[in-house]
Motif scaffolding. Structure first.
Motif, PDB file in Angstrom:
ATOM      1  N   UNK A 136       0.822  -1.214   0.000  1.00 13.26           N
ATOM      2  CA  UNK A 136       0.000   0.000   0.000  1.00 13.26           C
ATOM      3  C   UNK A 136       0.857   1.265   0.000  1.00 13.26           C
ATOM      4  N   UNK A 137       2.004   1.198   0.653  1.00 13.19           N
ATOM      5  CA  UNK A 137       2.840   2.383   0.787  1.00 13.19           C
ATOM      6  C   UNK A 137       3.482   2.856  -0.494  1.00 13.19           C
ATOM      7  N   UNK A 138       3.497   2.024  -1.562  1.00 13.00           N
ATOM      8  CA  UNK A 138       4.136   2.456  -2.813  1.00 13.00           C
ATOM      9  C   UNK A 138       3.124   2.625  -3.946  1.00 13.00           C
ATOM     10  N   UNK A 139       1.835   2.427  -3.639  1.00 16.29           N
ATOM     11  CA  UNK A 139       0.814   2.505  -4.679  1.00 16.29           C
ATOM     12  C   UNK A 139      -0.207   3.598  -4.370  1.00 16.29           C
ATOM     13  N   UNK A 140      -0.477   4.447  -5.343  1.00 17.55           N
ATOM     14  CA  UNK A 140      -1.586   5.383  -5.210  1.00 17.55           C
ATOM     15  C   UNK A 140      -2.889   4.593  -5.152  1.00 17.55           C
ATOM     16  N   UNK A 141      -3.901   5.169  -4.530  1.00 22.50           N
ATOM     17  CA  UNK A 141      -5.153   4.443  -4.328  1.00 22.50           C
ATOM     18  C   UNK A 141      -5.743   3.952  -5.651  1.00 22.50           C
ATOM     19  N   UNK A 142      -5.771   4.793  -6.660  1.00 24.79           N
ATOM     20  CA  UNK A 142      -6.363   4.389  -7.933  1.00 24.79           C
ATOM     21  C   UNK A 142      -5.599   3.239  -8.568  1.00 24.79           C
ATOM     22  N   UNK A 143      -4.280   3.272  -8.472  1.00 29.17           N
ATOM     23  CA  UNK A 143      -3.473   2.179  -9.017  1.00 29.17           C
ATOM     24  C   UNK A 143      -3.717   0.894  -8.229  1.00 29.17           C
ATOM     25  N   UNK A 144      -3.787   0.996  -6.919  1.00 28.45           N
ATOM     26  CA  UNK A 144      -4.045  -0.186  -6.110  1.00 28.45           C
ATOM     27  C   UNK A 144      -5.403  -0.793  -6.445  1.00 28.45           C
ATOM     28  N   UNK A 145      -6.416   0.047  -6.640  1.00 25.64           N
ATOM     29  CA  UNK A 145      -7.751  -0.448  -6.996  1.00 25.64           C
ATOM     30  C   UNK A 145      -7.728  -1.135  -8.362  1.00 25.64           C
TER      31      UNK A 145
END
Length: 477
Positions: A136-145
């Motif tokens: 989670x610490x290296x991914x923006x929320x939209x990218x993680x989704x």
């Protein structure tokens, strides 16, 4: 490694490698998946890791055979196998992942890497992975989704790793849509500097919903047992499993044999207290050597986080017996955590203190000046923390042993103030209202413990003004 953010270095180098070599990093990837999907961490279990090296430890098992190591892990009872595929810092590869998946078709396999793109998930799937790590610490929320959506489409899980409250908030948001895809994990290792804090997973466990994987830092079966006691759904073992894969079964058995219990619940409670206090900027405070209830009340009113009672008849501040019984029932009104300090583990006082913890009258035992190896099981199996003592300095090897055994916090009692500054310092020894501000400024402790420094001539009787001055000095720091 330099003092620069390590995870940022890894991700920066990864982007360069992908630009030059593509998402396959030069490895021939199967055109389609041939392996059936194996459920990843559906039940409580242990993840053992195929790991050649790390930025913090250097080479761990550089010559391991990934497939054969996976077979040994299966024989040890692994419920899943994590395979590191990062090349530069961990010396893994996608070929390792392919070899592991081929070697153990009946065990769930996790691709562990610093993934930043959906195509990497597709490649992991084709190689045979049943889950991928998303940090989670290296991914923006939209990218993680978007990456979670890819996992959902492929029918595999995402072990979503968090380290901070902000990470946890984003994962909770993502779980609204992808609850069936996400398995939550909390890393005890800070990926910025690779330091370890066993309490971090405990701090975030409830927030994430309880079913959480404890990641990193476990080096002994004793430590694995403590993680089990906190009620974690799973544990990921890396370095020590890779070093001695044939002996990994001890870790598996230790974790699985331990269910959530009083010790674990109190450690979770302690972790949440540490987390809430860290936001205030003031260290935790333990007022120790209390002998009369009026002083306990004042300490609690002033904001003490712990109040300590000596259960050792050889000391003038001892309250074991009638003195403690006079106010025992009144302690339920005290918000601070209540601690009994014992110095002889086989004494009548120590047994009595342990019973009071089991009954809920007290919260913790402070095992004072006793080596871990000489401490009986009845004490280490209830809520406790150790106090390490030293006239001139605290010994590094003693601290290292406690950390290895999974002791998340311990007190360092040294009047010379020569502490081991490895982790989160709980500081004691010669603390007074006059010097506490300087000690806090110098050592940045997480907790300060004071006893005689707020007394006059009568042992165990606290001076009201000194106690108030102590808290004032801390607030002004």
């Amino acid at each position: 490694m330099s003092e620069k953010n390590i995870v940022a270095q890894i991700v920066e180098q990864r982007k360069k490698d992908i630009e030059k070599r593509g998402f396959s990093f030069g490895v021939k990837i199967p055109e389609k998946r041939t392996r059936a999907i194996v459920p990843f961490m559906a039940e409580k279990g242990v993840i053992l890791e195929v790991k050649r090296a790390s930025p913090s430890k250097g080479d761990i098992a550089p010559d391991l055979n990934a497939g054969e190591t996976a077979k040994k892990y299966r024989a040890c009872g692994a419920d899943a196998i994590s395979c590191l595929t990062e090349e530069n810092y961990f010396k893994g590869s996608l070929q390792d992942l392919i070899d592991v998946c081929n070697a153990v078709p009946d065990v769930a396999v996790l691709r562990k890497d610093f993934l930043i793109d959906e195509q990497e998930i597709e490649i992991a799937f084709r190689c045979g992975a049943d889950a991928v790590l998303l940090i989670a610490g290296i991914l923006e929320l939209e990218k993680m989704l978007s990456m979670l959506k890819k996992c959902e489409e492929l029918g595999i899980k995402a072990l979503v790793e968090v380290r901070t409250q902000e990470d946890a908030e984003r994962v909770l948001f993502a779980k609204r849509r992808y609850a069936e895809t996400i398995v939550c994990g909390v890393n005890s290792r800070n990926l910025k500097d690779f330091s370890i804090d066993f309490l971090v997973p405990a701090m975030l466990k409830k927030k994430l919903g309880g079913d959480v994987i404890f990641e990193s830092g476990i080096t002994t079966a004793d430590a694995a047992k403590k993680v089990g006691a906190m009620g974690f759904k799973g544990i990921l073992l890396g370095e020590f499993a890779a070093k001695e894969p044939d002996k990994a079964g001890k870790f598996v058995q230790a974790f699985k044999s331990e269910s959530e219990n009083l010790y674990g619940r109190k450690i979770i409670e302690l972790a949440e207290k540490v987390l809430s206090r860290s936001a205030s900027g003031r260290p935790l405070v333990k007022i120790c050597g209390l002998t009369q209830f009026s002083d306990v009340l004042l300490a609690d009113k002033l904001g003490a986080d712990f109040v300590g009672f000596i259960f050792a008849t050889e000391f003038g501040r001892n309250v074991y017996g009638m003195k403690f019984n006079q106010f025992k029932n009144e302690l339920k009104t005290i918000r601070a955590m209540k601690v009994a300090v014992i110095t002889r583990p086989e004494s009548v006082e120590a047994y009595a203190a342990a019973e009071l913890v089991k009954q809920g009258v007290l919260d913790f035992i402070q095992i004072h000046g006793i080596p871990y190896e000489k401490c009986p099981d009845y004490l280490t199996e209830i809520p406790h923390f150790f106090a390490v003592t030293g006239k001139e300095k605290i010994e590094n090897q003693i601290v290292s042993r406690l950390i290895a055994k999974g002791e998340a916090r311990f007190l360092q009692d040294c009047r010379a103030h020569n502490y081991v500054l490895d982790g989160h310092l709980w500081l004691a020894g010669g603390v007074t209202p006059e010097n506490v501000a300087d000690l806090v400024k110098q050592f940045l402790p997480e907790l300060v413990d004071v006893s005689s420094g707020i007394e006059d001539n009568e042992i165990g009787i606290k001076n009201e003004k000194k106690m108030k001055d102590f808290f004032t000095a801390l607030s002004a720091n």
